[in-house]
Design a protein around this motif. Structure first.
Motif, PDB file in Angstrom:
ATOM      1  N   ASP B 146       0.869  -1.184   0.000  1.00 55.36           N
ATOM      2  CA  ASP B 146       0.000   0.000   0.000  1.00 55.36           C
ATOM      3  C   ASP B 146       0.900   1.227   0.000  1.00 55.36           C
ATOM      4  O   ASP B 146       1.774   1.363   0.865  1.00 55.36           O
ATOM      5  CB  ASP B 146      -0.883   0.002   1.252  1.00 55.36           C
ATOM      6  CG  ASP B 146      -1.887  -1.131   1.225  1.00 55.36           C
ATOM      7  OD1 ASP B 146      -2.452  -1.389   0.144  1.00 55.36           O
ATOM      8  OD2 ASP B 146      -2.080  -1.768   2.280  1.00 55.36           O
ATOM      9  N   TYR B 147       0.705   2.082  -0.970  1.00 52.55           N
ATOM     10  CA  TYR B 147       1.535   3.293  -1.085  1.00 52.55           C
ATOM     11  C   TYR B 147       0.694   4.347  -1.794  1.00 52.55           C
ATOM     12  O   TYR B 147       0.042   4.039  -2.804  1.00 52.55           O
ATOM     13  CB  TYR B 147       2.805   2.970  -1.880  1.00 52.55           C
ATOM     14  CG  TYR B 147       3.772   4.120  -1.949  1.00 52.55           C
ATOM     15  CD1 TYR B 147       4.739   4.293  -0.966  1.00 52.55           C
ATOM     16  CD2 TYR B 147       3.684   5.053  -2.975  1.00 52.55           C
ATOM     17  CE1 TYR B 147       5.609   5.364  -1.009  1.00 52.55           C
ATOM     18  CE2 TYR B 147       4.559   6.132  -3.028  1.00 52.55           C
ATOM     19  CZ  TYR B 147       5.510   6.282  -2.050  1.00 52.55           C
ATOM     20  OH  TYR B 147       6.361   7.350  -2.077  1.00 52.55           O
ATOM     21  N   PRO B 148       0.703   5.592  -1.302  1.00 49.21           N
ATOM     22  CA  PRO B 148      -0.252   6.579  -1.832  1.00 49.21           C
ATOM     23  C   PRO B 148      -0.098   6.911  -3.324  1.00 49.21           C
ATOM     24  O   PRO B 148      -1.107   7.004  -4.022  1.00 49.21           O
ATOM     25  CB  PRO B 148      -0.013   7.819  -0.960  1.00 49.21           C
ATOM     26  CG  PRO B 148       1.246   7.570  -0.194  1.00 49.21           C
ATOM     27  CD  PRO B 148       1.442   6.092  -0.132  1.00 49.21           C
ATOM     28  N   ASN B 149       1.143   7.094  -3.824  1.00 46.00           N
ATOM     29  CA  ASN B 149       1.308   7.526  -5.215  1.00 46.00           C
ATOM     30  C   ASN B 149       2.047   6.466  -6.012  1.00 46.00           C
ATOM     31  O   ASN B 149       3.246   6.591  -6.278  1.00 46.00           O
ATOM     32  CB  ASN B 149       2.112   8.831  -5.297  1.00 46.00           C
ATOM     33  CG  ASN B 149       1.583   9.889  -4.376  1.00 46.00           C
ATOM     34  OD1 ASN B 149       0.423  10.259  -4.481  1.00 46.00           O
ATOM     35  ND2 ASN B 149       2.422  10.343  -3.450  1.00 46.00           N
ATOM     36  N   MET B 150       1.351   5.434  -6.383  1.00 44.84           N
ATOM     37  CA  MET B 150       2.002   4.334  -7.098  1.00 44.84           C
ATOM     38  C   MET B 150       1.207   4.003  -8.352  1.00 44.84           C
ATOM     39  O   MET B 150      -0.020   3.926  -8.306  1.00 44.84           O
ATOM     40  CB  MET B 150       2.066   3.106  -6.196  1.00 44.84           C
ATOM     41  CG  MET B 150       2.841   1.939  -6.810  1.00 44.84           C
ATOM     42  SD  MET B 150       2.700   0.465  -5.780  1.00 44.84           S
ATOM     43  CE  MET B 150       4.000   0.737  -4.577  1.00 44.84           C
ATOM     44  N   GLN B 151       1.928   3.841  -9.473  1.00 43.54           N
ATOM     45  CA  GLN B 151       1.259   3.421 -10.694  1.00 43.54           C
ATOM     46  C   GLN B 151       2.175   2.496 -11.496  1.00 43.54           C
ATOM     47  O   GLN B 151       3.396   2.508 -11.317  1.00 43.54           O
ATOM     48  CB  GLN B 151       0.849   4.631 -11.559  1.00 43.54           C
ATOM     49  CG  GLN B 151       2.029   5.445 -12.034  1.00 43.54           C
ATOM     50  CD  GLN B 151       1.667   6.561 -13.018  1.00 43.54           C
ATOM     51  OE1 GLN B 151       0.576   6.559 -13.565  1.00 43.54           O
ATOM     52  NE2 GLN B 151       2.585   7.485 -13.248  1.00 43.54           N
ATOM     53  N   VAL B 152       1.587   1.699 -12.346  1.00 39.41           N
ATOM     54  CA  VAL B 152       2.333   0.844 -13.262  1.00 39.41           C
ATOM     55  C   VAL B 152       2.360   1.553 -14.616  1.00 39.41           C
ATOM     56  O   VAL B 152       1.318   1.989 -15.106  1.00 39.41           O
ATOM     57  CB  VAL B 152       1.658  -0.543 -13.383  1.00 39.41           C
ATOM     58  CG1 VAL B 152       2.375  -1.408 -14.406  1.00 39.41           C
ATOM     59  CG2 VAL B 152       1.627  -1.227 -12.020  1.00 39.41           C
ATOM     60  N   CYS B 153       3.569   1.723 -15.172  1.00 38.79           N
ATOM     61  CA  CYS B 153       3.654   2.467 -16.441  1.00 38.79           C
ATOM     62  C   CYS B 153       4.923   2.074 -17.203  1.00 38.79           C
ATOM     63  O   CYS B 153       5.725   1.274 -16.730  1.00 38.79           O
ATOM     64  CB  CYS B 153       3.631   3.967 -16.181  1.00 38.79           C
ATOM     65  SG  CYS B 153       4.930   4.515 -15.086  1.00 38.79           S
ATOM     66  N   GLY B 154       5.109   2.656 -18.361  1.00 37.79           N
ATOM     67  CA  GLY B 154       6.213   2.265 -19.221  1.00 37.79           C
ATOM     68  C   GLY B 154       7.413   3.195 -19.117  1.00 37.79           C
ATOM     69  O   GLY B 154       7.393   4.190 -18.388  1.00 37.79           O
ATOM     70  N   VAL B 155       8.473   2.851 -19.853  1.00 37.31           N
ATOM     71  CA  VAL B 155       9.725   3.599 -19.806  1.00 37.31           C
ATOM     72  C   VAL B 155       9.528   5.023 -20.332  1.00 37.31           C
ATOM     73  O   VAL B 155      10.275   5.934 -19.953  1.00 37.31           O
ATOM     74  CB  VAL B 155      10.834   2.844 -20.580  1.00 37.31           C
ATOM     75  CG1 VAL B 155      10.645   2.947 -22.095  1.00 37.31           C
ATOM     76  CG2 VAL B 155      12.220   3.319 -20.188  1.00 37.31           C
ATOM     77  N   ALA B 156       8.501   5.252 -21.145  1.00 34.93           N
ATOM     78  CA  ALA B 156       8.231   6.599 -21.667  1.00 34.93           C
ATOM     79  C   ALA B 156       7.950   7.568 -20.522  1.00 34.93           C
ATOM     80  O   ALA B 156       8.356   8.734 -20.578  1.00 34.93           O
ATOM     81  CB  ALA B 156       7.048   6.563 -22.635  1.00 34.93           C
ATOM     82  N   THR B 157       7.279   7.077 -19.485  1.00 37.01           N
ATOM     83  CA  THR B 157       6.992   7.923 -18.322  1.00 37.01           C
ATOM     84  C   THR B 157       8.291   8.322 -17.630  1.00 37.01           C
ATOM     85  O   THR B 157       8.487   9.485 -17.262  1.00 37.01           O
ATOM     86  CB  THR B 157       6.066   7.183 -17.330  1.00 37.01           C
ATOM     87  OG1 THR B 157       4.874   6.817 -18.026  1.00 37.01           O
ATOM     88  CG2 THR B 157       5.718   8.049 -16.140  1.00 37.01           C
ATOM     89  N   PHE B 158       9.202   7.333 -17.452  1.00 31.20           N
ATOM     90  CA  PHE B 158      10.495   7.683 -16.870  1.00 31.20           C
ATOM     91  C   PHE B 158      11.213   8.729 -17.719  1.00 31.20           C
ATOM     92  O   PHE B 158      11.756   9.708 -17.197  1.00 31.20           O
ATOM     93  CB  PHE B 158      11.405   6.452 -16.706  1.00 31.20           C
ATOM     94  CG  PHE B 158      12.832   6.859 -16.453  1.00 31.20           C
ATOM     95  CD1 PHE B 158      13.208   7.428 -15.237  1.00 31.20           C
ATOM     96  CD2 PHE B 158      13.804   6.734 -17.443  1.00 31.20           C
ATOM     97  CE1 PHE B 158      14.513   7.859 -15.016  1.00 31.20           C
ATOM     98  CE2 PHE B 158      15.109   7.157 -17.230  1.00 31.20           C
ATOM     99  CZ  PHE B 158      15.460   7.712 -16.009  1.00 31.20           C
ATOM    100  N   LEU B 159      11.212   8.545 -19.041  1.00 29.85           N
ATOM    101  CA  LEU B 159      11.954   9.464 -19.912  1.00 29.85           C
ATOM    102  C   LEU B 159      11.357  10.864 -19.869  1.00 29.85           C
ATOM    103  O   LEU B 159      12.097  11.857 -19.853  1.00 29.85           O
ATOM    104  CB  LEU B 159      11.992   8.921 -21.341  1.00 29.85           C
ATOM    105  CG  LEU B 159      12.904   7.708 -21.509  1.00 29.85           C
ATOM    106  CD1 LEU B 159      12.605   6.988 -22.814  1.00 29.85           C
ATOM    107  CD2 LEU B 159      14.375   8.110 -21.443  1.00 29.85           C
ATOM    108  N   ALA B 160      10.036  10.954 -19.831  1.00 28.26           N
ATOM    109  CA  ALA B 160       9.397  12.276 -19.740  1.00 28.26           C
ATOM    110  C   ALA B 160       9.766  12.943 -18.419  1.00 28.26           C
ATOM    111  O   ALA B 160      10.120  14.125 -18.384  1.00 28.26           O
ATOM    112  CB  ALA B 160       7.878  12.131 -19.873  1.00 28.26           C
ATOM    113  N   ASP B 161       9.726  12.170 -17.317  1.00 22.65           N
ATOM    114  CA  ASP B 161      10.114  12.716 -16.012  1.00 22.65           C
ATOM    115  C   ASP B 161      11.585  13.133 -16.010  1.00 22.65           C
ATOM    116  O   ASP B 161      11.940  14.209 -15.529  1.00 22.65           O
ATOM    117  CB  ASP B 161       9.920  11.655 -14.908  1.00 22.65           C
ATOM    118  CG  ASP B 161       8.453  11.440 -14.557  1.00 22.65           C
ATOM    119  OD1 ASP B 161       7.640  12.343 -14.839  1.00 22.65           O
ATOM    120  OD2 ASP B 161       8.133  10.381 -13.990  1.00 22.65           O
TER     121      ASP B 161
END
Lengths: 171, 171, 171
Positions: B146-161
């Motif tokens: 359980d963690y407040p800000n957690m999502q499953v996503c792709g490497v594109a999200t890392f690159l944008a961040d």
């Protein structure tokens, strides 16, 4: 990144990614290539500086370096002969770990490592190989895989690239 | 960082840290969380992209994923079941190394790993879990802590961040 | 990097490199020092934040810490006593791997690790040692090598340096 003008959002081609690829573990090379091809697909300019153990991933198993000394032959014998021979950093289980990962990647329609390198070449990703590591390990340029944008160069090239990059990573 | 205006000093909230957390070693996860919570306390926006072995740290030991195939069950069995089961990258000594580090951390009043994750959540640190790794290892979203800000996503999200970040690290 | 004015090209001294040096493996410390001294020769300001296993590289074998507790003495005994005792991350072969690399480096006229640290000091590279790691491992400031710009400090110092840096790496 040197902004002359206010930039409201990242524009195609303005961002650059530079990575030192140091590890020769299958899992880390996979991570490096997934990030690299993802970034290139995202229109970033990508430079990879392969050094130390990672250079083994670039060896073409069917090619041979000429004029090697005994110790250089020893290194060549001890280090993995190309990307198909890399081991995992964990769960090696005598090579079974790597075989399992490859089987699952195939089943899940994830590109294999050789396919990722092919895509990387098509996307214009630059591969630089560390000159000093080549000398220390006795690798020759002619032993490396066929790849469109590949050169042997020094750490100064990495630093110049990294200084101009939005994102830098050491893997 | 895109500066429209001359900036005399880093202002609260303008700087961002993006990390790929790849390793599943206790020592490296500790390092990642110390840097992450330090940065968040320093008013930086922090994004963590958990991938490969690091995802084991996010498993909740009491939760179970549904509808797993045999090979996914095997992975689940072989990989550490949560942050309390992680081993050190060195001085493992059959688990004694990890136990020693935890004992010394407690004695020196350093927060434990579960406490650091709790703090991370309170500080608004974003945890992204690599979708491809989840698929490859057969992990399910419902198995994670359980963690407040957690999502499953792709490497594109890392690159944008990462492109928007002042600091990027691969751990 | 905070650009007040349009900058046509990287100017001497304006770029900064910050590295977390976490690993205590000979090969990774070599990589860190090659990048660091290369960057400093390139007129970049360089900060190295030594933490966890990497601190072993900074131990002076002839110096002793005072007033150590039993567990701190145990750590001191188990961890490598200085940069000459570091092992490779791969091909350890009971210390033969490290000896081989050192022999080849000498033959190829590559500076040794102690020479690189001497150069680093002369080039003004700052070495920061992680205070929390020192406490956890029971290391004392007086056990460390003689080096011109060395201090013990917290992760906040790394984050402040990294935020002002063009390039950041975790090794």
């Amino acid at each position: 990144m040197h902004h002359m003008q206010p930039t409201p959002a990242p524009t195609a081609g303005t961002d650059q990614l530079s990575m030192v690829v140091f590890s020769g573990d299958l899992d880390k090379i996979l991570a490096a290539m997934i990030i690299a091809t993802g970034a290139a697909a995202f229109d970033m300019k990508v430079n990879l500086f392969f050094t130390f153990w990672a250079i083994s991933a670039l060896r073409a198993p069917e090619k041979k370096g000429k004029g090697k000394k005994l110790i250089e032959k020893m290194f060549g014998f001890m280090l993995p002969r190309g990307m198909d021979k890399l081991a995992l950093s964990k769960m090696q289980m005598g090579g079974m770990g790597a075989a399992m990962i490859k089987a699952i990647m195939k089943k899940q329609h994830v590109a294999s490592l050789p396919e990722m390198f092919k895509t990387a070449g098509e996307l214009g990703i630059q591969i630089n190989i560390c000159e000093m590591s080549m000398k220390l390990m006795g690798f020759k340029r002619e032993e490396m895989i066929d790849y469109p944008n590949m050169q042997v160069c020094g750490v100064a090239t990495f630093l110049a690239d990294a200084t101009d990059s939005t994102v830098q990573l050491f893997i």
